[in-house]
Design an enzyme around this catalytic site. Structure first.
Site, short mmCIF file in Angstrom:
data_model
loop_
_atom_site.label_atom_id
_atom_site.label_comp_id
_atom_site.label_asym_id
_atom_site.label_seq_id
_atom_site.Cartn_x
_atom_site.Cartn_y
_atom_site.Cartn_z
N HIS A 101 0.81 -7.04 -0.41
CA HIS A 101 0.92 -7.24 1.03
C HIS A 101 -0.42 -6.90 1.70
O HIS A 101 -1.10 -5.94 1.30
CB HIS A 101 1.96 -6.31 1.64
CG HIS A 101 3.37 -6.56 1.23
ND1 HIS A 101 3.78 -7.68 0.53
CD2 HIS A 101 4.50 -5.82 1.45
CE1 HIS A 101 5.09 -7.61 0.34
NE2 HIS A 101 5.54 -6.49 0.87
N CYS A 120 7.96 -1.04 1.59
CA CYS A 120 6.63 -1.33 1.03
C CYS A 120 5.52 -1.41 2.08
O CYS A 120 4.43 -0.85 1.90
CB CYS A 120 6.67 -2.63 0.23
SG CYS A 120 7.70 -3.93 0.96
#
Ligand code: L14
Length: 352
Positions: A246, A133
Site C-alpha cells: 500500500h 494495514c
C-alpha cells in the site's frame, strides 16, 4: 509475557489465505521457537497442504477442540471467525493475536504496533488486536514525528493493493488485465467495479457519515494506538491495480515546528523505517521496492507551506507483511522472553 519455554505451540487460523500463508513463511524465516504447529481453515480447505519452512502441513478443520495445548494462536480468517473462535482459544489457554477488525476498538483489548506502543501489551486479557494495514504503516512513519512535535491533524489518501482483499482479488486483477488485452470485459466479482486500469475510491462498506469503514478504521485506530483522542484524522482509501504494498500520501500539521531536515533525521533512526528520499536520483518509495521487505519506506519529505507547521510524506509498505502477518508475529515475539532480539536477528540474516 508467556513463561519461558524452549518452544511454543502455535496455531495459524486461516492458514490457506494470503495473510495466513505469509504468517507461516515469516514464522519460519524469523526462526520463531515453534514446537507443534497447526494450520486451521474452514471446511472447503481441509486436507489442502501449506508450507512451513521445509515442512508441509495438512490443513485441519477449525473446530471446537482445535486449541488444546496451543500457546499462541494467530488469527487471519476474518472478523466472524475471530469472534466465534478467539474466546475459545483463550479459554483453552492460548494467547490470541487477531488480525481481524473484531476486537480492535474494544476498550480492554490492546491494539498494537510494537514500534509505537509495545508498552500496552502486558495488560491484554488473552487477545491482542493487530491493526488495519493502512493504519499500521502510517503510525510507524508518524511515531517519531509525533513524539517530538505532536501531530494535531492528519489528512491521508491511500493507494491500496488488491492483496488486502485476499487471494481471489489478486486473481481477479490478473484475469482482468489479460481479458482487457483481448477486448473482453468480464464482470467483476470481488471488487465493485473493474480494477484493472482503474482506481476505486471504495474499500469496505460506506457509513452514514459518508466515509467508508476502512477510512474510519484509520481515524479511530490511529487515535487508540497513539493513545491520543485529540488527533484529528481525515482519510480517503482508494483501491489501485497493484498486487502488493500500500502507498499513502500523508499530510500533517504539528503543534511544534519541525523542519524537513529534522524529520528526515528522526526517520533515519526510527525503528521499522527506511528513508528512500533522493528524488534527484529517482529514489522514492514504490510498491515494487516495498514488496517482500519488512521496513516501512518513507520518502518525498517536504514542508507544506499552506499551513504554519505542515509536513508531507509518502509512505509505502508491504500490506501482507508489516500490514498484517509480520506485525502479528512481532507482537508474538514481544510475548516471549528474548523473542524480539531473536526475531530481528533471524530476519536480518534472512533478508541479507
Ligand atoms: O484488516 O484491503 O480491517 O480489502 C479489511 C479490508 C484490511 C484490508 C482490515 C482490504 C482490512 C482489507
Amino acid at each position: 509475557m508467556l513463561e519461558k519455554k524452549e518452544k511454543y505451540n502455535v496455531a495459524v487460523v486461516g492458514a490457506t489465505g494470503a495473510v495466513g500463508q505469509e504468517m507461516l513463511s515469516i514464522l519460519a524465516e524469523r526462526d520463531f521457537p515453534v514446537g507443534e504447529i497447526k494450520a486451521f481453515a474452514s471446511e472447503r480447505s481441509v486436507g489442502k497442504e501449506v508450507e512451513f519452512g521445509r515442512r508441509t502441513l495438512k490443513v485441519e478443520l477449525l473446530g471446537d477442540g482445535a486449541f488444546a495445548g496451543i500457546d499462541i494462536a494467530l488469527f487471519s480468517a476474518g472478523a466472524a471467525r475471530s469472534k466465534e473462535f478467539g474466546p475459545k482459544a483463550v479459554a483453552a489457554g492460548a494467547v490470541v493475536v487477531d488480525n481481524s477488525s473484531a476486537f480492535r476498538m474494544d476498550d480492554d483489548i490492546p491494539l498494537i504496533v510494537p514500534e509505537v506502543n509495545r508498552a500496552a501489551i502486558p495488560d491484554h486479557p488473552g487477545i491482542i488486536a493487530n491493526p488495519n494495514c493502512s493504519t499500521i504503516q502510517m503510525v510507524v512513519a508518524l511515531k517519531p514525528i509525533h513524539d517530538v512535535a505532536r501531530i494535531k491533524r492528519i489528512v491521508v489518501a491511500t493507494y491500496q493493493a488488491v492483496s488486502g482483499a485476499g487471494g481471489r482479488a489478486m486473481e481477479e486483477l490478473l484475469e482482468q488485465v489479460k481479458a482487457v488485452g483481448d477486448f473482453r470485459f468480464p464482470s467483476p466479482e470481488v471488487f465493485p467495479h473493474q480494477i484493472a486500469f482503474n482506481v476505486i475510491p471504495h474499500i469496505d462498506v460506506f457509513l452514514d457519515n459518508g466515509y467508508t469503514k476502512e477510512e474510519m478504521k484509520m481515524v479511530n485506530e490511529t487515535r487508540k494506538i497513539f493513545g491520543d483522542d485529540t488527533i484529528r484524522v481525515s482519510a480517503t482509501c482508494v483501491r489501485v491495480p497493484v498486487f502488493r504494498a500500500h502507498s499513502e500520501s500523508v499530510n500533517m500539521e504539528t503543534e511544534k515546528k519541525i523542519t524537513v531536515e529534522q524529520a528526515r533525521e528522526l526517520l533515519a533512526f526510527a525503528e521499522g523505517v527506511t528513508v528512500y528520499d533522493h528524488p534527484e536520483d529517482l529514489i522514492y518509495p514504490m510498491p515494487f521496492e516495498a514488496s517482500g521487505h519488512d521496513d516501512v519506506l518513507v520518502g518525498r519529505l517536504r514542508e507544506d507551506p499552506s499551513v504554519d507547521n505542515g509536513l508531507d510524506l509518502w509512505v509505502v509498505s508491504d500490506n501482507l507483511r508489516k500490514g498484517a502477518a509480520l506485525n502479528a508475529i512481532q507482537i508474538a515475539e514481544e510475548l516471549i522472553p528474548d523473542g524480539r532480539a531473536h526475531g530481528n536477528a533471524a530476519a536480518e540474516r534472512a533478508q541479507g
